[in-house]
Design a protein around this motif. Structure first.
Motif, mmCIF file in Angstrom:
data_model
loop_
_atom_site.group_PDB
_atom_site.id
_atom_site.type_symbol
_atom_site.label_atom_id
_atom_site.label_comp_id
_atom_site.label_asym_id
_atom_site.label_seq_id
_atom_site.Cartn_x
_atom_site.Cartn_y
_atom_site.Cartn_z
ATOM 1 N N UNK A 417 -32.183 -2.404 -37.426
ATOM 2 C CA UNK A 417 -31.865 -3.592 -38.215
ATOM 3 C C UNK A 417 -30.585 -4.249 -37.715
ATOM 4 N N UNK A 418 -29.786 -3.482 -36.974
ATOM 5 C CA UNK A 418 -28.612 -4.068 -36.344
ATOM 6 C C UNK A 418 -28.968 -4.590 -34.959
ATOM 7 N N UNK A 419 -29.535 -3.705 -34.123
ATOM 8 C CA UNK A 419 -29.919 -4.103 -32.761
ATOM 9 C C UNK A 419 -31.007 -3.150 -32.280
ATOM 10 N N UNK A 420 -32.171 -3.678 -31.972
ATOM 11 C CA UNK A 420 -33.284 -2.838 -31.515
ATOM 12 C C UNK A 420 -32.978 -2.185 -30.167
ATOM 13 N N UNK A 421 -32.198 -2.873 -29.346
ATOM 14 C CA UNK A 421 -31.884 -2.316 -28.039
ATOM 15 C C UNK A 421 -31.069 -1.035 -28.189
ATOM 16 N N UNK A 422 -30.024 -1.085 -29.009
ATOM 17 C CA UNK A 422 -29.210 0.106 -29.243
ATOM 18 C C UNK A 422 -30.026 1.180 -29.974
ATOM 19 N N UNK A 423 -30.874 0.749 -30.905
ATOM 20 C CA UNK A 423 -31.665 1.718 -31.666
ATOM 21 C C UNK A 423 -32.631 2.471 -30.750
ATOM 22 N N UNK A 424 -33.175 1.772 -29.751
ATOM 23 C CA UNK A 424 -34.073 2.441 -28.807
ATOM 24 C C UNK A 424 -33.326 3.543 -28.066
ATOM 25 N N UNK A 425 -32.066 3.280 -27.778
ATOM 26 C CA UNK A 425 -31.236 4.299 -27.118
ATOM 27 C C UNK A 425 -31.031 5.511 -28.027
ATOM 28 N N UNK A 426 -30.871 5.270 -29.324
ATOM 29 C CA UNK A 426 -30.591 6.379 -30.243
ATOM 30 C C UNK A 426 -31.820 7.235 -30.538
ATOM 31 N N UNK A 427 -32.989 6.844 -30.029
ATOM 32 C CA UNK A 427 -34.141 7.725 -30.207
ATOM 33 C C UNK A 427 -33.930 9.055 -29.501
ATOM 34 N N UNK A 428 -32.891 9.126 -28.663
ATOM 35 C CA UNK A 428 -32.568 10.388 -28.000
ATOM 36 C C UNK A 428 -32.209 11.481 -29.008
ATOM 37 N N UNK A 429 -31.734 11.082 -30.199
ATOM 38 C CA UNK A 429 -31.338 12.103 -31.176
ATOM 39 C C UNK A 429 -32.573 12.807 -31.754
ATOM 40 N N UNK A 430 -33.762 12.232 -31.572
ATOM 41 C CA UNK A 430 -34.978 12.861 -32.096
ATOM 42 C C UNK A 430 -35.364 14.041 -31.214
ATOM 43 N N UNK A 431 -35.912 15.052 -31.844
ATOM 44 C CA UNK A 431 -36.065 16.324 -31.145
ATOM 45 C C UNK A 431 -37.344 16.425 -30.326
ATOM 46 N N UNK A 432 -38.381 15.673 -30.654
ATOM 47 C CA UNK A 432 -39.621 15.794 -29.901
ATOM 48 C C UNK A 432 -39.941 14.490 -29.178
ATOM 49 N N UNK A 433 -40.657 14.643 -28.049
ATOM 50 C CA UNK A 433 -41.039 13.470 -27.261
ATOM 51 C C UNK A 433 -41.972 12.567 -28.062
ATOM 52 N N UNK A 434 -42.837 13.194 -28.856
ATOM 53 C CA UNK A 434 -43.776 12.410 -29.664
ATOM 54 C C UNK A 434 -43.024 11.482 -30.612
ATOM 55 N N UNK A 435 -41.991 11.996 -31.275
ATOM 56 C CA UNK A 435 -41.225 11.162 -32.204
ATOM 57 C C UNK A 435 -40.497 10.049 -31.460
ATOM 58 N N UNK A 436 -39.975 10.351 -30.289
ATOM 59 C CA UNK A 436 -39.247 9.330 -29.538
ATOM 60 C C UNK A 436 -40.178 8.178 -29.140
#
Length: 658
Positions: A417-436
């Motif tokens: 909701x702030x920036x999709x570009x930065x949010x895409x980067x933060x998908x790294x915090x998710x533990x599984x590849x499927x969730x990312x």
């Protein structure tokens, strides 16, 4: 880690480095900003810093490079951000560490201290959020803790800059914590055996040996860069032999011994009194996470944001800048200057024509979008610092589980909701590849960025509540449908949802202003050039006679299927560059009365579900690869048009009056 061989041959660092290490959401980024004078995203929830930020600072009279690392819970990484932090510690043997610890959660912080001790890192321990710990009746014997660990220990309130002044001085006194968990003789024997096989000059051999015994698979690249296959086989044999003597995983035993060591430390320095105060705050905190009780609070938050952004930003702010500043001052003045300097019609239209850089590009960016996103940035900063966003994650956890995601996935979605570009980067915090993959897809599909939301809220101001609810229902329904379908098709497992909820806090106004200004600076640097580029693109198409041709080509879809005026194709075309620019075009049409209520809702649904902007698309390529990025865009584009067109036909067929 896979480039470790190359790094070995690189020139050594001239300026000593200091790493900020700690659990997520303990205030590392605030201290980084204080040390370097640089702003990085600071929020009251974990996952904000997934990229390593670096800045120069003069600490303790010496110039140093300060490294802000992603938050960790363990040096045996469970996610990409934890691996990044662990690798920084391993790769730089002379690295000093400022460990930032939440004073309320000293036990969790000391678990990292023990591992830093095993890595032989010089450490300064910062007990941050001392005020919140005191409010909870927590007392920490700081001097006693410093004596036990034999390292400097500071007590700070980083958000108020309290206690930080002594950081430079004590950094010179940093040394390796003198604390050592007592492992079983069998584990100690295995550690010694592996230490003897590691490179002779390697620092922190004990930590590496324990990581390998605990089954850290992420160290394989590091091993293969430094050891022969025979040595690696010997290490694996030691681990297998030791594991065969235990029923539980060795990592479990190692962790238990560390917890025992931490508890022994806490017995001497940590006290907690029962406090009866704060009952109201706790009740409010519980209510905000309740799946039913939290809904009225969520609606109240959304309504307040709607009034603030929609009425003030998109109403008063836009009217003043568009009609007064640009309408009566800037545009007439620039037009006079351009016509005076350039007698050629081509150049005049280039700057001040219907698709002029000033009269369209700058006017859209500054007069229309800037006041809207500015008010939204301010409201978003309030939500971030209040601690409400992680509560929202807990509240909607059940909805996310339907889509095959854990509630932790809400954090990148909220950041989107702030920036999709930065949010895409933060998908790294998710533990599984499927969730990312799932979250990256949903971010690109239906999470509008702040700039786009701001413009859309401005359009909501002219709609009925029924129309707004319909838009939300269609977008949310589309996301749940796609998420559910994708979770069935994408192989893999979903992770459990475990997240610490920070306390509700009264936001600091100065911090909100700093964040808002930093985000506005980002908008001006990143978005405005793309607005100008998009305007130039339209100008070129118009001069070449292609704009009309494109409108005619798109007419069967834009006019015939979506039911929008042919002119709306320009907005959708600009949506390829930035979705907020496309939304701004629709905003201008709506404000001019060129769209009726159904057309506004259909256009908003279509632009919300539209393809990701250029920056987000490149970030998807970086994180997920070109193939997945193209596959996502190839799915999202027709899907957005089908949903928008289907909604148009349904509303017209049913004769719905919005």
């Amino acid at each position: 880690m896979d480039k470790c061989c190359e790094k070995k041959s690189a020139a050594p660092e001239v300026i000593p480095r200091v790493a900020l290490i700690g659990n997520p959401n303990v205030g590392k980024s605030v201290i980084f900003g204080w040390l370097t004078g640089q702003y990085v995203a600071v929020s009251n929830y974990p996952g904000t810093a997934v990229e390593v930020a670096q800045g120069n600072s003069k600490v303790g009279g010496r110039r140093r490079v300060i490294v802000d690392t992603p938050g960790i819970n363990n040096l045996i990484p469970m996610s990409e951000d934890e691996r990044v932090t662990r690798d920084i510690l391993l790769d730089d043997e002379d690295l000093k560490v400022i460990q930032v610890c939440d004073a309320k959660n000293l036990r969790r912080g000391l678990m990292i201290t023990l591992q830093l001790a095993e890595m032989e890192k010089p450490v300064v321990l910062v007990l941050n959020m001392a005020d919140e710990a005191k409010e909870r009746g927590i007392t920490i014997d700081r001097h006693g803790l410093a004596q036990l660990l034999e390292i400097p220990v500071l007590s700070t309130i980083a958000t108020r800059r309290k206690g930080l002044d002594g950081l430079g001085k004590v950094l010179e006194e940093s040394c390796t914590p003198q604390v050592r968990p007592i492992y079983s003789p069998e584990i100690e024997e295995g550690v010694t055996a592996i230490e003897n096989l590691l490179p002779e000059k390697q620092k922190g051999k004990r930590a590496l040996a324990l990581m390998l015994l605990a089954g850290d698979e992420s160290l394989q690249d590091w091993l293969h860069c430094r050891l022969s296959e025979q040595v690696i086989l010997k290490i694996e044999e030691i681990s297998r032999r030791l594991q065969s003597q235990h029923q539980e995983p060795l990592g479990f035993f190692i962790n238990q011994k560390r917890l025992n060591a931490v508890d022994r430390i806490l017995e001497g320095v940590f006290r907690k009194e029962k406090r009866s105060r704060g009952m109201g705050a706790r009740a409010l905190s519980n209510l905000t996470t309740h799946p039913i009780g939290g809904v009225p609070i969520l609606l109240a938050v959304l309504y307040a944001m709607y009034k603030w952004v929609g009425d003030f930003g998109a109403g008063i702010g836009v009217d003043f800048l568009l009609n007064v500043v640009f309408g009566k001052a800037i545009n007439p003045a620039v037009t006079w200057v351009v016509e005076y300097l350039f007698p050629w019609q081509f150049l005049q239209e280039f700057f001040v024509g219907p698709y002029g850089l000033v009269t369209m590009g700058l006017t859209y960016a500054i007069a229309i979008v800037l006041p809207i996103v500015g008010t939204f940035f301010f409201a978003f900063g309030l939500l971030e610092d209040s601690g409400y966003l992680p509560r929202l994650a807990v509240m909607v956890n059940r909805v996310f589980r339907v889509m095959g995601l854990s509630g932790k996935a809400v954090l990148p979605m909220v950041l989107g909701l702030g920036c999709d570009t930065m949010a895409t980067l933060t998908t790294r915090v998710l533990e599984t590849k499927k969730e990312r993959i799932l979250v990256t897809l949903l971010l690109a599909l239906g999470v509008p960025c702040s700039a786009q939301i701001g413009v859309m809220v401005g359009m909501f101001a002219g709609l009925s509540m029924k129309a707004i609810v319909l838009w939300a229902f269609v977008v949310m329904g589309s996301m749940i449908f796609v998420g559910l379908l994708a979770s069935k098709l994408i192989p893999g497992e979903k992770a459990d949802f475990i997240m610490e909820i920070p306390p509700l806090r009264i936001p600091t106004l100065a911090n909100i202003f700093i964040k808002t200004l930093a985000r506005l600076e980002w908008f001006l640097k990143e978005a405005v050039p793309l607005f100008l580029l998009g305007t130039f693109f339209l100008f070129a198409l118009d001069r070449l006679g292609l704009l009309k041709a494109l409108q005619n080509m798109a007419a069967p879809i834009v006019v015939g299927f979506l039911g929008l005026p042919a002119k709306a194709s320009q907005a959708l075309l600009l949506g390829f560059l930035r979705r907020d620019y496309g939304a701004a075009g629709l905003f201008v049409m709506a404000k001019a009365g060129e769209l009726d209520s159904i057309q506004i809702v259909v256009s908003l649904v279509t632009i919300t579900l539209f393809v990701p902007c250029v920056a987000n698309f490149f970030m998807i390529i970086k994180e997920r690869g070109l193939g997945q990025a193209l596959a996502m865009a190839g799915f999202i584009f027709p899907f957005a048009l089908i949903v928008g067109g289907g909604l148009n036909f349904l509303l017209r067929f049913l004769g719905v009056n919005l």
